[in-house]
Write a protein that holds these residues in place. Structure first.
Motif, PDB file in Angstrom:
ATOM      1  N   LEU A 133      14.275  51.698  25.288  1.00  0.00           N
ATOM      2  CA  LEU A 133      13.770  52.806  26.280  1.00  0.00           C
ATOM      3  C   LEU A 133      14.798  53.512  25.864  1.00  0.00           C
ATOM      4  CD1 LEU A 133      13.813  50.104  29.590  1.00  0.00           C
ATOM      5  CD2 LEU A 133      12.341  51.763  28.368  1.00  0.00           C
ATOM      6  N   ILE A 134      15.918  53.750  25.402  1.00  0.00           N
ATOM      7  CA  ILE A 134      16.781  54.376  25.379  1.00  0.00           C
ATOM      8  C   ILE A 134      16.410  55.511  24.264  1.00  0.00           C
ATOM      9  CG2 ILE A 134      18.914  55.827  24.144  1.00  0.00           C
ATOM     10  CD1 ILE A 134      20.072  53.355  25.841  1.00  0.00           C
ATOM     11  N   GLU A 135      15.719  55.001  23.036  1.00  0.00           N
ATOM     12  CA  GLU A 135      14.954  55.387  21.918  1.00  0.00           C
ATOM     13  C   GLU A 135      13.554  56.382  23.181  1.00  0.00           C
ATOM     14  OE1 GLU A 135      12.958  55.462  18.058  1.00  0.00           O
ATOM     15  OE2 GLU A 135      14.092  53.511  18.875  1.00  0.00           O
ATOM     16  N   PHE A 136      13.211  56.149  24.027  1.00  0.00           N
ATOM     17  CA  PHE A 136      12.101  56.781  24.576  1.00  0.00           C
ATOM     18  C   PHE A 136      12.786  57.663  25.389  1.00  0.00           C
ATOM     19  CE2 PHE A 136       9.220  57.036  28.518  1.00  0.00           C
ATOM     20  CZ  PHE A 136       8.119  57.127  27.490  1.00  0.00           C
ATOM     21  N   PHE A 137      13.689  57.809  25.363  1.00  0.00           N
ATOM     22  CA  PHE A 137      13.627  58.089  27.050  1.00  0.00           C
ATOM     23  C   PHE A 137      14.150  59.744  25.904  1.00  0.00           C
ATOM     24  CE2 PHE A 137      16.869  60.303  29.874  1.00  0.00           C
ATOM     25  CZ  PHE A 137      16.154  59.733  31.331  1.00  0.00           C
ATOM     26  N   THR A 138      15.242  59.252  24.972  1.00  0.00           N
ATOM     27  CA  THR A 138      15.675  60.390  23.502  1.00  0.00           C
ATOM     28  C   THR A 138      14.624  61.744  23.266  1.00  0.00           C
ATOM     29  OG1 THR A 138      17.074  59.087  23.121  1.00  0.00           O
ATOM     30  CG2 THR A 138      17.034  61.032  21.796  1.00  0.00           C
ATOM     31  N   GLN A 139      13.678  60.763  23.175  1.00  0.00           N
ATOM     32  CA  GLN A 139      12.245  61.209  22.865  1.00  0.00           C
ATOM     33  C   GLN A 139      11.297  62.552  23.803  1.00  0.00           C
ATOM     34  OE1 GLN A 139       9.709  58.463  19.959  1.00  0.00           O
ATOM     35  NE2 GLN A 139      11.763  58.489  18.409  1.00  0.00           N
ATOM     36  N   HIS A 140      10.857  61.826  24.865  1.00  0.00           N
ATOM     37  CA  HIS A 140      10.387  62.320  25.634  1.00  0.00           C
ATOM     38  C   HIS A 140      10.892  62.526  26.568  1.00  0.00           C
ATOM     39  CE1 HIS A 140       6.771  59.939  23.871  1.00  0.00           C
ATOM     40  NE2 HIS A 140       7.549  58.616  23.708  1.00  0.00           N
ATOM     41  N   ILE A 141      12.023  62.943  27.050  1.00  0.00           N
ATOM     42  CA  ILE A 141      12.674  63.173  28.371  1.00  0.00           C
ATOM     43  C   ILE A 141      13.409  63.993  27.945  1.00  0.00           C
ATOM     44  CG2 ILE A 141      14.048  62.483  30.530  1.00  0.00           C
ATOM     45  CD1 ILE A 141      11.100  61.202  30.479  1.00  0.00           C
ATOM     46  N   VAL A 142      14.516  63.811  27.069  1.00  0.00           N
ATOM     47  CA  VAL A 142      15.433  65.152  26.912  1.00  0.00           C
ATOM     48  C   VAL A 142      14.794  66.315  26.554  1.00  0.00           C
ATOM     49  CG1 VAL A 142      17.286  65.514  25.166  1.00  0.00           C
ATOM     50  CG2 VAL A 142      17.372  62.867  26.650  1.00  0.00           C
ATOM     51  N   PRO A 143      14.140  66.434  25.580  1.00  0.00           N
ATOM     52  CA  PRO A 143      13.812  67.726  25.078  1.00  0.00           C
ATOM     53  C   PRO A 143      13.046  67.750  26.971  1.00  0.00           C
ATOM     54  CG  PRO A 143      12.511  66.382  23.050  1.00  0.00           C
ATOM     55  CD  PRO A 143      13.148  65.137  24.818  1.00  0.00           C
ATOM     56  N   LEU A 180      18.292  73.682  38.668  1.00  0.00           N
ATOM     57  CA  LEU A 180      18.561  72.966  37.421  1.00  0.00           C
ATOM     58  C   LEU A 180      19.165  71.253  37.178  1.00  0.00           C
ATOM     59  CD1 LEU A 180      18.704  72.450  34.373  1.00  0.00           C
ATOM     60  CD2 LEU A 180      20.503  74.042  34.286  1.00  0.00           C
ATOM     61  N   VAL A 181      20.067  71.396  38.185  1.00  0.00           N
ATOM     62  CA  VAL A 181      20.307  70.293  38.220  1.00  0.00           C
ATOM     63  C   VAL A 181      19.401  69.257  38.689  1.00  0.00           C
ATOM     64  CG1 VAL A 181      21.940  68.195  39.661  1.00  0.00           C
ATOM     65  CG2 VAL A 181      22.720  70.548  38.441  1.00  0.00           C
ATOM     66  N   ARG A 182      18.637  69.678  40.031  1.00  0.00           N
ATOM     67  CA  ARG A 182      17.300  69.057  40.571  1.00  0.00           C
ATOM     68  C   ARG A 182      16.298  68.627  39.617  1.00  0.00           C
ATOM     69  NH1 ARG A 182      13.056  70.373  41.137  1.00  0.00           N
ATOM     70  NH2 ARG A 182      12.884  72.192  40.147  1.00  0.00           N
ATOM     71  N   ALA A 183      16.337  69.343  38.652  1.00  0.00           N
ATOM     72  CA  ALA A 183      14.926  69.470  37.456  1.00  0.00           C
ATOM     73  C   ALA A 183      15.513  68.065  36.906  1.00  0.00           C
ATOM     74  CB  ALA A 183      14.877  70.846  36.850  1.00  0.00           C
ATOM     75  N   ILE A 184      16.386  68.045  36.360  1.00  0.00           N
ATOM     76  CA  ILE A 184      17.177  67.204  35.526  1.00  0.00           C
ATOM     77  C   ILE A 184      17.272  66.476  35.933  1.00  0.00           C
ATOM     78  CG2 ILE A 184      19.442  66.534  34.289  1.00  0.00           C
ATOM     79  CD1 ILE A 184      19.884  69.219  33.181  1.00  0.00           C
ATOM     80  N   VAL A 185      17.228  65.608  37.534  1.00  0.00           N
ATOM     81  CA  VAL A 185      17.192  64.749  37.830  1.00  0.00           C
ATOM     82  C   VAL A 185      16.124  64.479  38.023  1.00  0.00           C
ATOM     83  CG1 VAL A 185      17.617  63.841  40.107  1.00  0.00           C
ATOM     84  CG2 VAL A 185      19.548  64.798  39.031  1.00  0.00           C
ATOM     85  N   THR A 186      15.054  65.233  38.620  1.00  0.00           N
ATOM     86  CA  THR A 186      13.859  64.590  38.995  1.00  0.00           C
ATOM     87  C   THR A 186      13.463  64.530  37.553  1.00  0.00           C
ATOM     88  OG1 THR A 186      13.254  66.629  40.356  1.00  0.00           O
ATOM     89  CG2 THR A 186      11.935  65.752  39.044  1.00  0.00           C
ATOM     90  N   ILE A 258      24.616  70.370  29.866  1.00  0.00           N
ATOM     91  CA  ILE A 258      24.647  69.710  29.369  1.00  0.00           C
ATOM     92  C   ILE A 258      25.305  69.246  30.064  1.00  0.00           C
ATOM     93  CG2 ILE A 258      26.099  69.551  27.233  1.00  0.00           C
ATOM     94  CD1 ILE A 258      24.944  72.594  26.286  1.00  0.00           C
ATOM     95  N   ILE A 259      26.327  69.241  30.787  1.00  0.00           N
ATOM     96  CA  ILE A 259      27.231  68.479  31.541  1.00  0.00           C
ATOM     97  C   ILE A 259      26.538  67.013  32.566  1.00  0.00           C
ATOM     98  CG2 ILE A 259      29.176  67.806  33.239  1.00  0.00           C
ATOM     99  CD1 ILE A 259      29.882  71.093  32.373  1.00  0.00           C
ATOM    100  N   THR A 260      25.220  67.508  33.127  1.00  0.00           N
ATOM    101  CA  THR A 260      24.455  66.903  33.829  1.00  0.00           C
ATOM    102  C   THR A 260      23.285  66.528  32.924  1.00  0.00           C
ATOM    103  OG1 THR A 260      24.428  68.948  35.147  1.00  0.00           O
ATOM    104  CG2 THR A 260      22.795  67.358  35.745  1.00  0.00           C
ATOM    105  N   LYS A 261      22.869  66.422  31.804  1.00  0.00           N
ATOM    106  CA  LYS A 261      22.296  65.749  31.024  1.00  0.00           C
ATOM    107  C   LYS A 261      23.305  64.849  30.215  1.00  0.00           C
ATOM    108  CE  LYS A 261      21.807  67.111  27.019  1.00  0.00           C
ATOM    109  NZ  LYS A 261      20.955  67.544  26.176  1.00  0.00           N
ATOM    110  N   ARG A 262      24.384  64.951  29.947  1.00  0.00           N
ATOM    111  CA  ARG A 262      24.909  63.766  29.266  1.00  0.00           C
ATOM    112  C   ARG A 262      25.583  62.868  30.562  1.00  0.00           C
ATOM    113  NH1 ARG A 262      29.438  66.057  24.844  1.00  0.00           N
ATOM    114  NH2 ARG A 262      29.063  63.628  24.422  1.00  0.00           N
ATOM    115  N   TRP A 263      25.963  63.049  31.632  1.00  0.00           N
ATOM    116  CA  TRP A 263      25.827  62.516  32.122  1.00  0.00           C
ATOM    117  C   TRP A 263      24.660  61.586  32.326  1.00  0.00           C
ATOM    118  CZ3 TRP A 263      31.157  62.762  35.121  1.00  0.00           C
ATOM    119  CH2 TRP A 263      31.244  61.742  36.347  1.00  0.00           C
ATOM    120  N   LEU A 264      24.520  61.555  32.580  1.00  0.00           N
ATOM    121  CA  LEU A 264      22.885  61.025  32.977  1.00  0.00           C
ATOM    122  C   LEU A 264      22.185  59.786  31.969  1.00  0.00           C
ATOM    123  CD1 LEU A 264      20.771  63.490  35.619  1.00  0.00           C
ATOM    124  CD2 LEU A 264      21.847  61.250  36.128  1.00  0.00           C
TER     125      LEU A 264
END
Length: 373
Positions: A133-143, A180-186, A258-264
């Motif tokens: 799931l973390i690998e999927f998240f990294t490949q499909h959500i993080v970009p 931006l925080v809202r978009a990342i959380v979404t 970056i801080i928001t992404k790495r926090w989540l």
């Protein structure tokens, strides 16, 4: 999603009172800064015409609702979670949390049929579910998160570079970072804890204050070197010096993203804000370069500088050519009016001056044409 922080991990010492006091002080400072600017602009507009003042205040209210209140509400409605909760302290998958994350991703409606199948297969992989799931998240959500950050940074750059107004820069920065925080959380489908959000909001408001307080700076020399040196680059540097606030705004937006992404997306336990802040400087610069953002903006600015330089050179060429042409015409007229039998030597001299002036005009225009290319 779970609403409690994972008890399997040692939590950092919490000082909620101190954090909220700091957040409240910074929020009050931002509010006073923005309010002072708004009242100042409003008074000027009311002095021109009352209708302009009322329209201005209505627009401010709409901006506050759409750009600040709505993102805050949308963020608060999301469940509290982070990727490190997918595994326990011994590294084993926690199937309940893996199932919750998978259901949340599927319910978001952003996954294709193939991606939904991949998520279901990951959940069914027993003790490997967390890694998959973390690998999927990294490949499909993080970009997608990185794309949102790049988009917000581009908007911040051009708004700050064009507006050159502390009030507009502060309000825009606050709105952009919250959105931006809202978009990342979404995209993630979950949010940090309340304490984590408080820390994020502190970073957002500090960024807004920093941008709003930036003094005008002349980056002519620095940007001139960026453009390769020379007279054209120096002129480009003078033209692009107004982009100072834009670069700083974009850098701060990248840091917030970056801080928001790495926090989540922390995988090995709760993130530490102090460490994220320290590492975000280098990572923001790296992402600005590697994402292509810096190249795109630099190319745009070079084009703008080149256009300005060409326009200035063309203006100089036309003015100089006109002056030399007028002088040559005057010489030619004088040569034509001189009586040949009595002033043959003077006429020859005038004719020679005329030909020399014409040659100078031709060389000058050739030189300008060559430089423009």
């Amino acid at each position: 999603m779970g609403t409690d922080t994972n008890a399997d991990y040692a939590q950092p010492e919490k000082k909620p009172v101190t954090k909220y006091v700091v957040l409240g002080c910074i929020a009050a400072l931002v509010a006073l800064t923005v309010l002072g600017g708004i009242l100042n602009v409003g008074d000027h507009l009311f002095g021109v015409h009352p209708a302009l003042g009322w329209v201005f205040y209505v627009l401010i209210v709409v901006l506050v609702i759409v750009g600040i209140a709505v993102p805050l509400v949308e963020i608060a409605r999301r469940p509290i979670f982070s990727l490190y909760e997918l595994r326990d302290k011994d590294g084993h998958a926690r199937k309940r949390y893996c199932r919750l994350l998978a259901d949340n991703l599927i319910a978001s409606g952003t996954l294709s049929e193939a991606e939904i199948k991949q998520v279901e297969e990951a959940v069914a992989a027993d003790d490997d579910a967390d890694d998959l799931l973390i690998e999927f998240f990294t490949q499909h959500i993080v970009p997608g998160i990185d794309d949102e950050t790049k988009r917000a940074a581009t908007t911040a750059f051009f708004v700050a570079a064009i507006s050159r107004s502390p009030l507009i820069s502060t309000v825009t920065m606050l709105s952009l970072c919250l959105d931006l925080v809202r978009a990342i959380v979404t995209r993630c489908g979950f949010r940090p804890t309340n304490a984590g959000l408080a820390r994020l909001y502190i970073r957002v408001m500090l960024s807004a204050l920093i941008v709003g307080g930036i003094e005008d700076a002349d980056l002519g020399d620095a940007i001139g070197q960026l453009l390769g040196g020379g007279a054209g680059a120096h002129m480009g540097g003078l033209v692009l010096g107004a982009a100072t606030e834009g670069f700083v705004s974009a850098f701060l937006v990248f840091r917030v993203g970056i801080i928001t992404k790495r926090w989540l997306t922390a995988e090995d336990g709760p993130a530490r804000m102090r460490q994220l802040r320290r590492e975000s400087y280098k990572e923001a610069l790296s992402q600005m370069r590697e994402s292509g953002w810096a190249a795109e903006v630099t190319e745009t600015l070079r084009s703008m500088a080149g256009t300005a330089t060409a326009a200035a050179a063309s203006t100089v060429a036309n003015a100089a050519g006109s002056a030399v042409g007028n002088a040559a015409s005057a010489v030619a007229s004088a040569a034509h009016d001189i009586t040949y039998p009595t002033t043959n030597a003077a006429a020859s001299t005038a004719q020679g001056a005329y030909e020399t002036a014409q040659e100078m005009v031709g060389k000058f225009k050739h030189l300008i044409h060559h430089n423009d290319r």
